[in-house]
Motif scaffolding. Structure first.
Motif, PDB file in Angstrom:
ATOM      1  N   THR A   1      35.449  31.047  34.052  1.00  0.00           N
ATOM      2  CA  THR A   1      36.711  31.408  33.400  1.00  0.00           C
ATOM      3  C   THR A   1      37.766  31.797  34.423  1.00  0.00           C
ATOM      4  O   THR A   1      38.939  31.395  34.321  1.00  0.00           O
ATOM      5  CB  THR A   1      36.487  32.567  32.418  1.00  0.00           C
ATOM      6  OG1 THR A   1      35.517  32.181  31.437  1.00  0.00           O
ATOM      7  CG2 THR A   1      37.784  32.953  31.725  1.00  0.00           C
ATOM      8  N   ALA A   2      37.365  32.586  35.414  1.00  0.00           N
ATOM      9  CA  ALA A   2      38.306  33.004  36.455  1.00  0.00           C
ATOM     10  C   ALA A   2      38.850  31.792  37.213  1.00  0.00           C
ATOM     11  O   ALA A   2      40.053  31.716  37.500  1.00  0.00           O
ATOM     12  CB  ALA A   2      37.635  33.972  37.418  1.00  0.00           C
TER      13      ALA A   2
ATOM     14  N   LEU B   1      43.210  29.032  38.949  1.00  0.00           N
ATOM     15  CA  LEU B   1      43.604  27.768  39.563  1.00  0.00           C
ATOM     16  C   LEU B   1      44.593  26.994  38.691  1.00  0.00           C
ATOM     17  O   LEU B   1      45.485  26.315  39.211  1.00  0.00           O
ATOM     18  CB  LEU B   1      42.369  26.914  39.855  1.00  0.00           C
ATOM     19  CG  LEU B   1      41.388  27.508  40.869  1.00  0.00           C
ATOM     20  CD1 LEU B   1      40.259  26.530  41.161  1.00  0.00           C
ATOM     21  CD2 LEU B   1      42.097  27.909  42.159  1.00  0.00           C
ATOM     22  N   ALA B   2      44.436  27.097  37.371  1.00  0.00           N
ATOM     23  CA  ALA B   2      45.404  26.443  36.490  1.00  0.00           C
ATOM     24  C   ALA B   2      46.782  27.074  36.631  1.00  0.00           C
ATOM     25  O   ALA B   2      47.801  26.370  36.660  1.00  0.00           O
ATOM     26  CB  ALA B   2      44.927  26.514  35.039  1.00  0.00           C
TER      27      ALA B   2
ATOM     28  N   ALA C   1      34.168  37.496  40.167  1.00  0.00           N
ATOM     29  CA  ALA C   1      34.305  37.628  38.717  1.00  0.00           C
ATOM     30  C   ALA C   1      32.945  37.813  38.057  1.00  0.00           C
ATOM     31  O   ALA C   1      32.790  38.646  37.153  1.00  0.00           O
ATOM     32  CB  ALA C   1      35.001  36.390  38.148  1.00  0.00           C
ATOM     33  N   ASP C   2      31.945  37.075  38.508  1.00  0.00           N
ATOM     34  CA  ASP C   2      30.604  37.233  37.943  1.00  0.00           C
ATOM     35  C   ASP C   2      30.031  38.606  38.263  1.00  0.00           C
ATOM     36  O   ASP C   2      29.372  39.234  37.418  1.00  0.00           O
ATOM     37  CB  ASP C   2      29.669  36.142  38.488  1.00  0.00           C
ATOM     38  CG  ASP C   2      29.889  34.795  37.808  1.00  0.00           C
ATOM     39  OD1 ASP C   2      30.310  34.791  36.635  1.00  0.00           O
ATOM     40  OD2 ASP C   2      29.618  33.767  38.440  1.00  0.00           O
ATOM     41  N   GLY C   3      30.274  39.088  39.487  1.00  0.00           N
ATOM     42  CA  GLY C   3      29.783  40.407  39.858  1.00  0.00           C
ATOM     43  C   GLY C   3      30.426  41.510  39.055  1.00  0.00           C
ATOM     44  O   GLY C   3      29.762  42.460  38.614  1.00  0.00           O
TER      45      GLY C   3
ATOM     46  N   GLY D   1      44.046  35.341  43.852  1.00  0.00           N
ATOM     47  CA  GLY D   1      44.840  36.067  42.867  1.00  0.00           C
ATOM     48  C   GLY D   1      46.275  36.277  43.317  1.00  0.00           C
ATOM     49  O   GLY D   1      47.218  36.131  42.526  1.00  0.00           O
ATOM     50  N   CYS D   2      46.455  36.596  44.590  1.00  0.00           N
ATOM     51  CA  CYS D   2      47.815  36.826  45.106  1.00  0.00           C
ATOM     52  C   CYS D   2      48.616  35.532  45.160  1.00  0.00           C
ATOM     53  O   CYS D   2      49.820  35.530  44.883  1.00  0.00           O
ATOM     54  CB  CYS D   2      47.737  37.472  46.486  1.00  0.00           C
ATOM     55  SG  CYS D   2      47.294  39.232  46.431  1.00  0.00           S
TER      56      CYS D   2
END
Length: 253
Positions: A117-118, A123-124, A90-92, A240-241
Motif C-alpha cells: 500500500t505504501a 510512488l503514485a 511500512a510493514d514494520g 516520503g519527502c
C-alpha cells in the motif's frame, strides 16, 4: 579535500548506480562523510530525472506516462533501495509486537499489505506530481523534489539516534551528523526552494521546513518503534519527502 571527495564518491556509490568507486575501507567516519554528501548525490539524481522527464515530454508522452517513466528511472538509478526501504518500514510499523518482532518483519524479504500500500500510494503521488510539473514545464521543481529527498537523510542520521540492533548500514551512519551539517543543508535547501519551487516566494522555504520537521518526527518515531535507526527508515524518509515536495509543487503550478 581528499576526505570530502571521498565522501562524495561513496555517497554516489551507495545511493546511485553511477560507476564511481568509494574508499576501499569504510568506517563510521567515512560513512558519516558520505551521508553528509548525500544531497550531492541527490542533485545528480534530480538533474538526471529532470532530463528524463524533458526527453519523454518532448517526445510527446502524456503527463501520466512521463511521471511513471521518471519513477521507473529513479528505481533503476538507485537500485531500488529506497523503495525497498519504504515497503519494509511500512510493514514494520504496521505489525504488532516488540521492536525485535518489527525488525524481523522488515528483514523477511517480502512485501506485506502495508508495504504494498505504501509503495502504491507514495510512488503514485510522485508519478502524478512529476507528470503535472513536466506538463507545466516546471523542470526545476522536479529536480529539486528528487534532490531534497536526499537532503532529509542528513538530519535523519543526527546525533543522539543510535542504530537498531543488527543493522549493518545503520551502525555505520546513525549518530554521525552534527548541527553544522544539518543546519547548512537545511538552509541551502530553503534557499534553493525559492528559485526551484513554483508559486509564492515563501512557499518553498515553508514547505521545506515542514517537510524537514515531519521527517525529523518520523525518523524519531521509527527509531523508537524499531529500537534504533536502520537503512530502511532512511529509504522511507527519502521517498516520503520526494512525494511531499513534488505534490506541493504540482498543486501550485
Amino acid at each position: 579535500m581528499r576526505r570530502v571527495l571521498g565522501g562524495v564518491a561513496l555517497a554516489l556509490s551507495w545511493l546511485t548506480v553511477a560507476p564511481v568507486k568509494g574508499p576501499h575501507e569504510v568506517d563510521r567516519a567515512v560513512a558519516g562523510r558520505a551521508i553528509g554528501a548525500a544531497p550531492v548525490a541527490g542533485v545528480f539524481l534530480g538533474a538526471a530525472t529532470t532530463a528524463v522527464a524533458w526527453v519523454a515530454s518532448t517526445a510527446g508522452a502524456s503527463e501520466g506516462i512521463v511521471g511513471f517513466v521518471c519513477i521507473g528511472f529513479l528505481a533503476v538509478a538507485t537500485r531500488g533501495m529506497h523503495i525497498d526501504g519504504l515497503a519494509d518500514t511500512a510493514d514494520g510499523l504496521g505489525c504488532y509486537g516488540s521492536p525485535e518482532r518489527a525488525r524481523e518483519v522488515m528483514k523477511s524479504g517480502g512485501a506485506g499489505p502495508f508495504g504494498v500500500t505504501a509503495l502504491i500510494v507514495v510512488l503514485a503521488l510522485q508519478a502524478v506530481a512529476i507528470g503535472i510539473l513536466a506538463e507545466a514545464d516546471s523542470w526545476a521543481a522536479i529536480g529539486f523534489a528528487v534532490a531534497f529527498g536526499r537532503v532529509a537523510v542528513v538530519p535523519a542520521c543526527r546525533r543522539g539516534l543510535h542504530a537498531a540492533e543488527g543493522s549493518r548500514f545503520g551502525a555505520l551512519v546513525a549518530d554521525t551528523q552534527g548541527p553544522v551539517a544539518i543546519g547548512a543543508w537545511s538552509l541551502i535547501a530553503m534557499a534553493a526552494s525559492v528559485v526551484c519551487m513554483p508559486g509564492s516566494l515563501w512557499l518553498g522555504p515553508v514547505t521545506v521546513g515542514v517537510a524537514l520537521a515531519l521527517a525529523w518526527w518520523f525518523v524519531k518515531h521509527c527509531a523508537t518503534r524499531f529500537g534504533g535507526l536502520n537503512g530502511d527508515v532512511l529509504g522511507a524518509t527519502t521517498e516520503g519527502c520526494v512525494a511531499l515536495l513534488a505534490v506541493v509543487a504540482a498543486c501550485t503550478v
